[in-house]
Write a protein that holds these residues in place. Sequence first.
Motif, PDB file in Angstrom:
ATOM      1  N   VAL A 266      39.867  31.551  34.255  1.00  0.00           N
ATOM      2  CA  VAL A 266      40.224  30.656  35.359  1.00  0.00           C
ATOM      3  C   VAL A 266      41.736  30.483  35.382  1.00  0.00           C
ATOM      4  CG1 VAL A 266      39.924  28.382  36.404  1.00  0.00           C
ATOM      5  CG2 VAL A 266      38.041  29.399  35.101  1.00  0.00           C
ATOM      6  N   ALA A 267      42.339  30.604  36.574  1.00  0.00           N
ATOM      7  CA  ALA A 267      43.790  30.415  36.700  1.00  0.00           C
ATOM      8  C   ALA A 267      44.096  29.833  38.070  1.00  0.00           C
ATOM      9  CB  ALA A 267      44.521  31.741  36.517  1.00  0.00           C
ATOM     10  N   THR A 268      45.046  28.911  38.119  1.00  0.00           N
ATOM     11  CA  THR A 268      45.442  28.273  39.386  1.00  0.00           C
ATOM     12  C   THR A 268      46.944  28.429  39.593  1.00  0.00           C
ATOM     13  OG1 THR A 268      43.656  26.640  39.274  1.00  0.00           O
ATOM     14  CG2 THR A 268      45.534  26.097  40.671  1.00  0.00           C
ATOM     15  N   GLY A 269      47.341  28.707  40.828  1.00  0.00           N
ATOM     16  CA  GLY A 269      48.752  28.866  41.132  1.00  0.00           C
ATOM     17  C   GLY A 269      48.999  28.779  42.620  1.00  0.00           C
ATOM     18  N   THR A 270      50.196  29.161  43.024  1.00  0.00           N
ATOM     19  CA  THR A 270      50.587  29.010  44.429  1.00  0.00           C
ATOM     20  C   THR A 270      50.797  30.338  45.145  1.00  0.00           C
ATOM     21  OG1 THR A 270      52.892  28.822  43.735  1.00  0.00           O
ATOM     22  CG2 THR A 270      51.671  26.773  44.042  1.00  0.00           C
ATOM     23  N   GLY A 271      50.736  31.465  44.435  1.00  0.00           N
ATOM     24  CA  GLY A 271      50.962  32.767  45.068  1.00  0.00           C
ATOM     25  C   GLY A 271      49.671  33.544  45.213  1.00  0.00           C
ATOM     26  N   GLY A 272      49.785  34.865  45.066  1.00  0.00           N
ATOM     27  CA  GLY A 272      48.611  35.711  45.112  1.00  0.00           C
ATOM     28  C   GLY A 272      47.742  35.501  43.885  1.00  0.00           C
ATOM     29  N   ALA A 273      46.469  35.904  43.984  1.00  0.00           N
ATOM     30  CA  ALA A 273      45.526  35.702  42.887  1.00  0.00           C
ATOM     31  C   ALA A 273      44.590  36.883  42.790  1.00  0.00           C
ATOM     32  CB  ALA A 273      44.733  34.418  43.114  1.00  0.00           C
ATOM     33  N   VAL A 274      44.043  37.088  41.587  1.00  0.00           N
ATOM     34  CA  VAL A 274      43.096  38.178  41.367  1.00  0.00           C
ATOM     35  C   VAL A 274      42.098  37.762  40.307  1.00  0.00           C
ATOM     36  CG1 VAL A 274      44.672  39.263  39.689  1.00  0.00           C
ATOM     37  CG2 VAL A 274      42.822  40.613  40.700  1.00  0.00           C
ATOM     38  N   ALA A 275      40.848  38.184  40.500  1.00  0.00           N
ATOM     39  CA  ALA A 275      39.807  37.980  39.498  1.00  0.00           C
ATOM     40  C   ALA A 275      38.984  39.254  39.404  1.00  0.00           C
ATOM     41  CB  ALA A 275      38.914  36.798  39.860  1.00  0.00           C
ATOM     42  N   THR A 276      38.947  39.846  38.203  1.00  0.00           N
ATOM     43  CA  THR A 276      38.108  41.012  37.933  1.00  0.00           C
ATOM     44  C   THR A 276      37.510  40.839  36.544  1.00  0.00           C
ATOM     45  OG1 THR A 276      39.535  42.567  36.703  1.00  0.00           O
ATOM     46  CG2 THR A 276      39.927  42.373  39.074  1.00  0.00           C
ATOM     47  N   ILE A 277      36.609  41.741  36.187  1.00  0.00           N
ATOM     48  CA  ILE A 277      35.990  41.683  34.881  1.00  0.00           C
ATOM     49  C   ILE A 277      36.826  42.415  33.836  1.00  0.00           C
ATOM     50  CG2 ILE A 277      34.537  43.759  34.866  1.00  0.00           C
ATOM     51  CD1 ILE A 277      33.467  40.096  34.122  1.00  0.00           C
ATOM     52  N   SER A 278      37.911  43.055  34.259  1.00  0.00           N
ATOM     53  CA  SER A 278      38.743  43.864  33.364  1.00  0.00           C
ATOM     54  C   SER A 278      40.164  43.310  33.313  1.00  0.00           C
ATOM     55  CB  SER A 278      38.779  45.321  33.855  1.00  0.00           C
ATOM     56  OG  SER A 278      39.859  46.027  33.305  1.00  0.00           O
ATOM     57  N   GLU A 279      40.654  43.048  32.108  1.00  0.00           N
ATOM     58  CA  GLU A 279      42.013  42.533  31.951  1.00  0.00           C
ATOM     59  C   GLU A 279      43.042  43.495  32.531  1.00  0.00           C
ATOM     60  OE1 GLU A 279      44.696  40.450  28.420  1.00  0.00           O
ATOM     61  OE2 GLU A 279      42.899  41.597  27.905  1.00  0.00           O
TER      62      GLU A 279
END
Length: 581
Positions: free
Chosen positions: A26-39
Amino acid sequence: MKAALACGLALSIVLHAPAASAKTPVATGTGGAVATISEQASQSALAILNRGGNAVDAAVAAAATLGVTDPFSCGIGGGGFMVIYLAKDKRVITIDHRETAPASFTPAAFLENGKPIDFDTAVASGAAVGVPGTVRGWHEALQRYGSMDFKQVLAPAIDVATRGYQATEIFSHLTAKNERKFQLYAPTGALYLRGGKAVQPGTLIRNPDMAKAYREIAAGGVKAFYEGPIARAIVDAVNRPPLAPGKSARAGRMTMADLANYEARIRQPLRSTYRGYEVYGMPLPSSGGATVAEALNILEGFDLRKMPRAQAEHTYLEASRLAFADRNAYLADPEYVDVPLAGILSKEYAAQRRRLIGAAAAHKVAAGDPYAFQDDQSVPLRPQSAVQRKRESAHTTHLAVSDKDGNVVSYTFTLEDWGGSGITVPGYGFILNNEMTDFDFSGPHPNVPEAGKRPRSSMAPTIVLRDGKPAFTIGSPGGSTIITTVLQTIFNHVDLGMPMDQALDAPRISERNGEATSVEPGFPGSAQARALERFGHRWEAGPEEIGAANAIVFNPDGTVTAVSEGKRHGVGTALVQRRGH
């Protein structure tokens, strides 16, 4: 041929490396974001965003890297569905790059003496391979909606393939479950087996052949894949599978023309509404969008927030059951079948289906009759009743990306089974799909094989708007459980009021109109399970992990929260841009 194979096998280098760094689901911010199962895939997407790329560029970069690090779930040997929100235009579009059946296919493709062939035999064969759509889909996405080219967005994946990645515990575990299939094909066994056994966790796997494939696509564009040496290598691998000594498998019949003629489809999204939200999903031939929409339409007539938790979950399960009965009976490639989609999506039809939900679990229900709500004189005949639920692979991957300008990508793509057909293309390091086994092997049924047809899918990449702006996006792998994971996550988040990370991490209960409901390890015997059992629900034997979802939430204060799995599939990786990008 053997000499060429030996040369290809020698390219796989194995070392042992230290453990991976801690993941952040989980991550929160003000720009672009990405969530995947691979680091590594999440890092690839973030790198592209930081270089000025948009969400589409970053999504392709993440997907290409997932093709390296999760090569059994996805890659350029498969296909998928991409849903894109374009912030400037305030509209949603979809790119269907599902695999298609080669021109040699007929409805009898998986029949012998009039009877369906063994499913596992069909999976691990050249006959199961559909014409791959992934590269064409990436090309369309970048050309129409991206800001970078193949050379730029493939660079991170080329680096990972060249440097190598560590086999995780789940990677090793799932490889071990598929050793028999991987043992069939020499290039696959050389990459992922050691002495015929699965690689151990911590092993560093390098795939210079896949890096070579990406370099050729970066240099030659989409034609390098569909008309060049890669295309010839695909056709040869399908028609003359690169078998290990003493092994045998069914060959396919694919031609260079099948590849050269492949087209992606730019389709209007499937739009529905739910409690003030606009829900945009993937249209047919994916059944995901329609089935989620029908189930939500059924649920909308209940005041779930005022119900006890167990009663609300019982209602969710029964709505899913009813929607799956219709999915199984009617949904297929709309270019080949007249699907009563308007009827299935009708709020009035949902009201009729809703009346079938009682105080006890139904266990098995018949398909409804949406034709009365269809108002389409071109479909005078009703199809046959729903067939028995067909086995469907659970191995796919999903990613979510947004950028600082508000563009959003929800993307699910796959090889079908874990490791697809098992066939690694010699010299190019990527595995070919077994997507043709998503067809129903016998008819009459809307989803039987036909030349050029796209098999019905369950992929359900979804973008949800509120007041015309993105509210959240959600998607998951998991075969037909994709639909229930997306549906349950929306139910958890919207109706039960769970924050998205809790909605994702909650135990998954997947009802797909069977005699029993699929659940995860640890669920049977729990207080939640016992409460549902009082409604008559029963659980399938052998619980297994369901899905590995990824989401992004667009918060009212203008921040974004990327959410990946907190426990499933070895924990996912969510990242957001730092200020200044």
